[in-house]
Structure formats: structure tokens, C-alpha cells
Design an enzyme around this catalytic site. Structure first.
Site, PDB file in Angstrom:
ATOM      1  N   CYS A 356       0.822  -1.155  -0.006  1.00 55.48           N
ATOM      2  CA  CYS A 356       0.023   0.179   0.159  1.00 55.48           C
ATOM      3  C   CYS A 356       0.723   1.241  -0.014  1.00 55.48           C
ATOM      4  O   CYS A 356       0.424   2.521  -0.401  1.00 55.48           O
ATOM      5  CB  CYS A 356      -0.769   0.148   1.109  1.00 55.48           C
ATOM      6  SG  CYS A 356      -1.830  -1.364   1.399  1.00 55.48           S
TER       7      CYS A 356
HETATM    8  O1  KQY Z   1      -4.089   0.921   1.011  1.00 57.42           O
HETATM    9  C1  KQY Z   1      -4.438   1.192   2.074  1.00 57.42           C
HETATM   10  N1  KQY Z   1      -4.391   0.150   2.791  1.00 57.42           N
HETATM   11  C2  KQY Z   1      -4.718   2.613   2.653  1.00 57.42           C
HETATM   12  C3  KQY Z   1      -5.226   2.580   3.773  1.00 57.42           C
HETATM   13  C4  KQY Z   1      -5.540   4.031   4.250  1.00 57.42           C
HETATM   14  C5  KQY Z   1      -5.600   4.181   5.673  1.00 57.42           C
HETATM   15  C6  KQY Z   1      -5.878   5.410   6.337  1.00 57.42           C
HETATM   16  N2  KQY Z   1      -5.926   5.238   7.779  1.00 57.42           N
END
Ligand code: KQY
Length: 364
Positions: A356
Site C-alpha cells: 500500500c
Molecule cells: O491502501 C491502504 N491500505 C490505505 C489505507 C489508508 C488508511 C488510512 N488510515
């Protein structure tokens, strides 16, 4: 000045390569916001530095950093990591960054999706997100490549491709009314096909249990190579993840890809449930519009959320008995790559993991 292109990558012979194809580098964003990263993001800084350091052993890493944090990030990161100033709202480069597309002549362009912080004002994760939404445009300027502006709210973590024309995604995310309420499934498929040059889309119903992104596929399942996928798995039938992984397994096992091959599905067992402790809830700023951390909440921990680099692979570890078997499995699935584990609980506490926070730039 770089151009906004009026046609689509598929019209122009550009495609999104698989992550396992060669890269020119990796893009990341430095963590900073204190309503997401506890203790002024100091622990997250360490985790992001470890990830950047691990990836930079295999390919060039560019860390984008706000003006406020530029000097701190530069001083903390290894010298081989390139550090540049770029405004942002948080640090999820997979989701806010561009999707790079290439053609057979080795030229690159990028796709600039609309970003609404995982749901906009309908259960999105923060407000505002205006600086995140500008990041693909800035990367187009830095890399000097032209850009396709796709009329679709889409985050990079909600798709995985085999580079040959097959994509895997989840209905929970891409059909969620908080992304593209005015588009039908067929219209969303059509945009994905035209902007990523695809012929086949495999829909899984749901992402991992308690994933705050509305079920991004990159925490559940990914291609290891064309024709083969890795799926987050548990044998515990009482675990809420079990029915999710089971239904995904059955769909993937019965699916064929763009070339008509049946997919080979590799199960990668998840760690024991990772639960937020009281200590981990402390030190997170409480701000309206941001999701509070609650003691006892289960985090969506999965080893599938890894990054494939040139000759290497950087995967999350959780200090769990399953860490070693998971690394062994990855060595078996990627014998040609060096497998590097990074303790990633701090990234998970922020709501995601190594995949991510990274975005590959393909080789041209
Ligand atoms: O891709 C992702 N897991 C992004 C998550 C964003 C989380 C913000 N608290």
C-alpha cells in the site's frame, strides 16, 4: 510541459505491466499525519525507512516528503534513497500514485485516476485529499511523461494485473457506491479495460476481513506471475477471514485468464489475529473526519501485502509464528528473488502494509 492525452492507453498500445516485470524504481511518501500515525509518526518513520532501505537494495527508491519533513526524512533515509519535496495528505503511494503504462517500444505514460480518500464524504478515511489527488500530475512532470486522466475513482491497491490483459479486483471496493455511484459494473469494467489495456476482469466479492479500504485486493490476493496467484488463507473455519478466503479460492480456482489458462492458486497462511493494544491507541491525535483507533480492534494483517522489486521481494512480518513459514513459502514461489522481511506492525496500525505504501515505475 507534459500533456493530458485525450485517448486511452488501449487505443495507443500502452498496457499496465505486472509488478513482477522489471522496474526503473519505486515511489513512496513519507508518513507524517499525527491523526493516523501514533507518537507524531516517529515509529512509522522507522518502519517506512526500513521498507525504503530494503527496496533500495534492488532498485532506486524516491521518497516524496512534505516541506515540513524534508530535512528530517533526508537525514533519516539511506543516502541511496532519492528524497524530493511533494505535498501530500498521507503516505499511501499505491493508492494516490499514478499507474504507469508502457508500450512495446519501451515508452512510458501514466494513468491519473480520481482519488477520494477511500470513499469521499461517505465513509472515506480523511478530508481533505486534494494534495494526494495532485500526486500523479506532479510525478508526470518529474518523469516527463504524458498522462491519461481516467474518469474513474480508483486506488492502485484495488487492482492487480498479470501484464497480459487480466485484472483481479473486488466488488466490495470497486462497486462500492462511495467510489463511482453513477457507473454500472459494465461501465467500470469498460474504463478499466480501456485505461489498462485489459481483456479479462476477475471479480472477487470481498477483500480481507476488517480492511478499512473497503476490501482492496492487494491485501487478499495477487499475481506471482501470469497464470499464478497467491491468496491470503486460514484453515480456521471460525475465523471471519475463512469464508472470504474460501469464496475467493473457489472463484480463482475456476477462473481462466486472458489466455484461457486455469489459474494456479497458492495459499499463503495469515498470521494470528493482530489486535490493537491500549498502548498503540495512545498518541494518535483525535480529529473529526479521521477514523479513531480502538483498543481490541482487529487489523487486516496479511503477508500478501508485499512489494516485488528487481531481483527481490520485500514482505511484511508481524512477529508471529507464521512469519517463518510465510517467508519459506515466498522463497519457494519466487526462487529467483531474494526475500526480505520487514517488521511491519506499525504500517498495519496506520491501515495498510508494504504494498500500500509503494508504487513501482516499470522499466522503459
Ligand atoms: O491502501 C491502504 N491500505 C490505505 C489505507 C489508508 C488508511 C488510512 N488510515
Amino acid at each position: 510541459m507534459t500533456l493530458i492525452l485525450s485517448r486511452c492507453p488501449a487505443d495507443d498500445g500502452y498496457r499496465m505491466p505486472g509488478e513482477f516485470e522489471d522496474h526503473d524504481g519505486c515511489w513512496m511518501i513519507w508518513p507524517e499525519r499525527t491523526d493516523n500515525w501514533r507518537m507524531g509518526a516517529k515509529l512509522a518513520e522507522k518502519a517506512f525507512t526500513a521498507v525504503a532501505e530494503a527496496i533500495s537494495r534492488f532498485e532506486m527508491v524516491t521518497m516524496c516528503v512534505s516541506g515540513r519533513q524534508f530535512v528530517n526524512a533526508r537525514n533519516r533515509l539511506p543516502e541511496q534513497v532519492r528524497v524530493i519535496e511533494m505535498s501530500n495528505n498521507d503516505s499511501w503511494m499505491r493508492d494516490v500514485g499514478p499507474t504507469f503504462v508502457i508500450n512495446d517500444q519501451g515508452r512510458m505514460r501514466l494513468v491519473d485516476w480520481n482519488f477520494n480518500a477511500w470513499g469521499g464524504l461517505d465513509e472515506g478515511l480523511y478530508f481533505p485529499w486534494d494534495q494526494d489527488d495532485l500526486i500523479p500530475r506532479k510525478i508526470a512532470e518529474i518523469t516527463g511523461v504524458d498522462r491519461y486522466k481516467a474518469p474513474l475513482v480508483m486506488e492502485g491497491g484495488s487492482i492487480h494485473v498479470d501484464g497480459e490483459g487480466t485484472l483481479i479486483t473486488t466488488e466490495e471496493c470497486l462497486l462500492n457506491p462511495n467510489r463511482n455511484p453513477d457507473l454500472s459494473r459494465e461501465q467500470i469494467e469498460d474504463h478499466l479495460k480501456r485505461y489498462l489495456n485489459l481483456k479479462k476482469i476477475i471479480w472477487l466479492p470481498r477483500g480481507c476481513y476488517n480492511d478499512e479500504t473497503d476490501g482492496h485486493v492487494d491485501n487478499l490476493c495477487c499475481f506471482s506471475r501470469p497464470g499464478e496467484v497467491i491468496l491470503n488463507w486460514t484453515d480456521d473455519q471460525d475465523d471471519p477471514q475463512f469464508p472470504i478466503s474460501k469464496e475467493a479460492f473457489e472463484i480463482l480456482r475456476d477462473a481462466s485468464d486472458v489466455r484461457g489458462r486455469n489459474l494456479k492458486v497458492h495459499k499463503l497462511h495469515q498470521p494470528k489475529p493482530v489486535i490493537i493494544s491500549a498502548e498503540e491507541c495512545q498518541g494518535v491525535d483525535l480529529v473529526e473526519g479521521s477514523i479513531p483507533r480502538q483498543v481490541g480492534d482487529r487489523l487486516a494483517a496479511s503477508y500478501v501485502n508485499f512489494y516485488i522489486a528487481n531481483g527481490g521481494l520485500v514482505m511484511p512480518l508481524f512477529g508471529d509464528p507464521q512469519d517463518q513459514p510465510a517467508m519459506d513459502k515466498m522463497r519457494e514461489l519466487f526462487p529467483e528473488r531474494e526475500i526480505v522481511g520487514v517488521f511491519a506492525r506499525e504500517i498495519l496500525l496506520g491501515g495498510g502494509n508494504i504494498h500500500c505504501i509503494t508504487q513501482q515505475q516499470p522499466k522503459t
